[in-house]
Design a protein around this motif. Sequence first.
Motif, mmCIF file in Angstrom:
data_model
loop_
_atom_site.group_PDB
_atom_site.id
_atom_site.type_symbol
_atom_site.label_atom_id
_atom_site.label_comp_id
_atom_site.label_asym_id
_atom_site.label_seq_id
_atom_site.Cartn_x
_atom_site.Cartn_y
_atom_site.Cartn_z
ATOM 1 N N VAL A 264 0.850 -1.203 0.000
ATOM 2 C CA VAL A 264 0.000 0.000 0.000
ATOM 3 C C VAL A 264 0.883 1.250 0.000
ATOM 4 O O VAL A 264 0.671 2.197 -0.770
ATOM 5 C CB VAL A 264 -0.955 -0.003 1.224
ATOM 6 C CG1 VAL A 264 -1.640 1.346 1.404
ATOM 7 C CG2 VAL A 264 -1.987 -1.115 1.086
ATOM 8 N N GLU A 265 1.907 1.247 0.864
ATOM 9 C CA GLU A 265 2.817 2.396 0.972
ATOM 10 C C GLU A 265 3.504 2.681 -0.360
ATOM 11 O O GLU A 265 3.678 3.830 -0.758
ATOM 12 C CB GLU A 265 3.888 2.132 2.040
ATOM 13 C CG GLU A 265 3.458 2.487 3.448
ATOM 14 C CD GLU A 265 2.860 3.892 3.529
ATOM 15 O OE1 GLU A 265 3.447 4.828 2.943
ATOM 16 O OE2 GLU A 265 1.802 4.041 4.153
ATOM 17 N N LYS A 266 3.895 1.610 -1.054
ATOM 18 C CA LYS A 266 4.598 1.785 -2.333
ATOM 19 C C LYS A 266 3.686 2.446 -3.362
ATOM 20 O O LYS A 266 4.092 3.368 -4.069
ATOM 21 C CB LYS A 266 5.074 0.405 -2.840
ATOM 22 C CG LYS A 266 5.960 0.448 -4.041
ATOM 23 C CD LYS A 266 7.304 1.072 -3.722
ATOM 24 C CE LYS A 266 7.964 1.654 -4.940
ATOM 25 N NZ LYS A 266 9.070 2.555 -4.661
ATOM 26 N N VAL A 267 2.420 1.996 -3.408
ATOM 27 C CA VAL A 267 1.464 2.590 -4.364
ATOM 28 C C VAL A 267 1.233 4.064 -4.011
ATOM 29 O O VAL A 267 1.238 4.942 -4.882
ATOM 30 C CB VAL A 267 0.120 1.807 -4.371
ATOM 31 C CG1 VAL A 267 -0.903 2.510 -5.256
ATOM 32 C CG2 VAL A 267 0.349 0.370 -4.852
ATOM 33 N N LEU A 268 1.082 4.348 -2.705
ATOM 34 C CA LEU A 268 0.849 5.738 -2.281
ATOM 35 C C LEU A 268 2.062 6.610 -2.597
ATOM 36 O O LEU A 268 1.931 7.774 -2.989
ATOM 37 C CB LEU A 268 0.526 5.790 -0.783
ATOM 38 C CG LEU A 268 -0.840 5.219 -0.389
ATOM 39 C CD1 LEU A 268 -0.975 5.169 1.130
ATOM 40 C CD2 LEU A 268 -1.977 6.039 -1.003
ATOM 41 N N ASP A 269 3.241 6.022 -2.455
ATOM 42 C CA ASP A 269 4.474 6.742 -2.751
ATOM 43 C C ASP A 269 4.511 7.136 -4.243
ATOM 44 O O ASP A 269 4.795 8.269 -4.603
ATOM 45 C CB ASP A 269 5.629 5.798 -2.383
ATOM 46 C CG ASP A 269 6.949 6.492 -2.414
ATOM 47 O OD1 ASP A 269 7.000 7.632 -1.928
ATOM 48 O OD2 ASP A 269 7.913 5.916 -2.957
ATOM 49 N N TRP A 270 4.182 6.172 -5.103
ATOM 50 C CA TRP A 270 4.122 6.478 -6.548
ATOM 51 C C TRP A 270 3.072 7.548 -6.815
ATOM 52 O O TRP A 270 3.279 8.456 -7.598
ATOM 53 C CB TRP A 270 3.773 5.211 -7.345
ATOM 54 C CG TRP A 270 4.951 4.298 -7.579
ATOM 55 C CD1 TRP A 270 6.263 4.662 -7.735
ATOM 56 C CD2 TRP A 270 4.917 2.873 -7.711
ATOM 57 N NE1 TRP A 270 7.031 3.543 -7.950
ATOM 58 C CE2 TRP A 270 6.241 2.436 -7.939
ATOM 59 C CE3 TRP A 270 3.902 1.915 -7.658
ATOM 60 C CZ2 TRP A 270 6.574 1.093 -8.126
ATOM 61 C CZ3 TRP A 270 4.221 0.584 -7.840
ATOM 62 C CH2 TRP A 270 5.546 0.175 -8.070
ATOM 63 N N TYR A 271 1.925 7.431 -6.120
ATOM 64 C CA TYR A 271 0.817 8.364 -6.338
ATOM 65 C C TYR A 271 1.256 9.803 -5.965
ATOM 66 O O TYR A 271 0.998 10.747 -6.698
ATOM 67 C CB TYR A 271 -0.394 7.944 -5.499
ATOM 68 C CG TYR A 271 -1.476 8.990 -5.449
ATOM 69 C CD1 TYR A 271 -2.273 9.245 -6.557
ATOM 70 C CD2 TYR A 271 -1.686 9.748 -4.293
ATOM 71 C CE1 TYR A 271 -3.254 10.219 -6.526
ATOM 72 C CE2 TYR A 271 -2.658 10.712 -4.257
ATOM 73 C CZ TYR A 271 -3.449 10.941 -5.369
ATOM 74 O OH TYR A 271 -4.402 11.911 -5.328
ATOM 75 N N ARG A 272 1.972 9.919 -4.842
ATOM 76 C CA ARG A 272 2.389 11.261 -4.393
ATOM 77 C C ARG A 272 3.387 11.876 -5.370
ATOM 78 O O ARG A 272 3.527 13.095 -5.438
ATOM 79 C CB ARG A 272 3.030 11.183 -3.004
ATOM 80 C CG ARG A 272 2.008 10.885 -1.919
ATOM 81 C CD ARG A 272 2.647 10.920 -0.529
ATOM 82 N NE ARG A 272 1.837 10.152 0.412
ATOM 83 C CZ ARG A 272 2.177 8.955 0.901
ATOM 84 N NH1 ARG A 272 3.330 8.397 0.582
ATOM 85 N NH2 ARG A 272 1.357 8.315 1.726
#
Length: 224
Positions: A214-222
């Motif tokens: 989840v953190e990795k996807v959010l990181d890409w999103y940011r």
Amino acid sequence: MVATQFEPRLKVIAIDGPSASGKGTVAAQVAAILARDYLDSGALYRLTALYACQQNIGWKNEHEIAALAYRLPVVFRANSILLNNVDVTTAIRTENIGMGASAIAALPAVRAALLQRQRDFLTSRGLVADGRDMASVVFPQAELKVFLTASAQIRAQRRALQLGMAPDGSDYQKILADIEKRDQADRSRTVAPLKPANDAKILDTSSLSIQESVEKVLDWYRKI
Ligand code: C5P
């Protein structure tokens, strides 16, 4: 349809991947954190397969099943799914219905019937959509495309644990065989085969927890 650099990006995070890759859990958590709607597109294929089953229509009857898909009497609630006013939340999760979903998902008329229904999930709140062709076909202008995967062995172990079975016994072997069979069917079909979109970011979760994924996807999103 192929997105070009001139088309506006849609407020959509597309998360595709093979069965039991954890994409549903990751997509639902990302949606909750970003206060977006969530589309589990696999559920639509499963619902169509179940509906066909209830009407005694075989998995190969393309046009009859497409007609059902167009008028699927489905209601999505926060924690349940109703088909014809009956709660089918668990009934659509059986391995048999998974196989049926995979079979009918190879029929072009069925995919066409479900296309607009999937796009209709996008509102001004934005969407996180998971499936097999979210990035390539349904939302080619998604602002972020992720292909989430893990080895078949790891996926089978996770599924076995989820079902309360030993991650190395005969049940595990059966789950692994089913996963490999469905992977093969989803990858080899001619319409919308399972494969990463050209512009998708690949996330191999074999050694990641759900939280780390989840953190990795959010990181890409940011970083969009
Ligand atoms: O993701 P889930 O296992 O619920 O999907 C069930 C089946 O539906 C998959 O094996 C796949 O064949 C099909 N499917 C699809 N395209 C999607 C979502 C699911 O072809 N976008």
